[in-house]
Design a protein around this motif. Structure first.
Motif, short mmCIF file in Angstrom:
data_model
loop_
_atom_site.label_atom_id
_atom_site.label_comp_id
_atom_site.label_asym_id
_atom_site.label_seq_id
_atom_site.Cartn_x
_atom_site.Cartn_y
_atom_site.Cartn_z
N ALA A 1 0.70 -0.96 0.04
CA ALA A 1 -0.18 0.28 0.26
C ALA A 1 0.78 1.23 -0.16
CB ALA A 1 -1.03 0.27 1.02
N TYR A 2 2.13 0.91 0.27
CA TYR A 2 2.93 2.03 0.32
C TYR A 2 3.67 2.35 -0.60
CZ TYR A 2 1.82 2.03 5.22
OH TYR A 2 1.27 1.81 6.63
N THR A 3 3.44 2.62 -1.91
CA THR A 3 3.58 1.89 -2.88
C THR A 3 3.75 3.72 -4.05
OG1 THR A 3 2.49 0.85 -4.71
CG2 THR A 3 4.45 0.03 -3.81
N GLY A 4 2.50 4.20 -3.36
CA GLY A 4 1.79 4.89 -4.37
C GLY A 4 0.85 5.25 -5.51
N ALA A 5 0.67 3.55 -5.90
CA ALA A 5 -0.53 3.07 -6.46
C ALA A 5 -1.78 3.59 -6.09
CB ALA A 5 -0.37 1.55 -6.11
N LEU A 6 -2.78 4.01 -6.54
CA LEU A 6 -4.12 4.13 -6.16
C LEU A 6 -4.75 2.66 -6.12
CD1 LEU A 6 -5.74 6.78 -5.97
CD2 LEU A 6 -6.63 6.58 -8.73
#
Length: 115
Positions: free
Chosen positions: A38-43
């Motif tokens: 969840a911390y990758t910047g993906a939406l």
């Protein structure tokens, strides 16, 4: 839709979500069910059972942001006939979804005046 971030990936969560879930609950779905970081910047996009509300979750390098959209009289064109837990979307498909179109084909919402 212009956002404050340019997400590297956009994922639509296929199943309906209890909208009492907020950032922590949705982050748990991302990590435990989708097996994504969840911390990758993906939406990540979630929809309620009534298909009239969506939530968008992403990490913006300082914290999680949660966007919420409710349609007034129509429903989102939520793809239900996919086999995976998540569907990867392009930015154009996200724009279509937020504008009331199907991400798998164009079916516009039809609003009419009550007058």
């Amino acid at each position: 839709m212009k956002m404050f971030v340019d997400p590297p990936h956009i994922y639509l969560y296929r199943d309906f979500v209890d909208f009492r879930k907020s950032i922590n609950g949705l982050t748990a779905l991302v990590e435990l069910e989708l097996r994504q970081d969840a911390y990758t910047g993906a939406l990540f996009i979630f929809c309620n059972k009534g298909k009239d509300k969506i939530k968008l979750l992403y990490w913006d390098k300082t914290g999680f942001a949660l966007w919420y959209k409710r349609l007034d009289k129509q429903r989102f064109k939520w793809p239900s006939k996919i086999n995976d837990e998540a569907l990867a979307l392009s930015e154009q498909q996200l724009d279509w979804l937020l504008s009331g179109f199907s991400v798998l084909g164009h079916e516009p919402l039809n609003y009419q005046s009550l007058l």
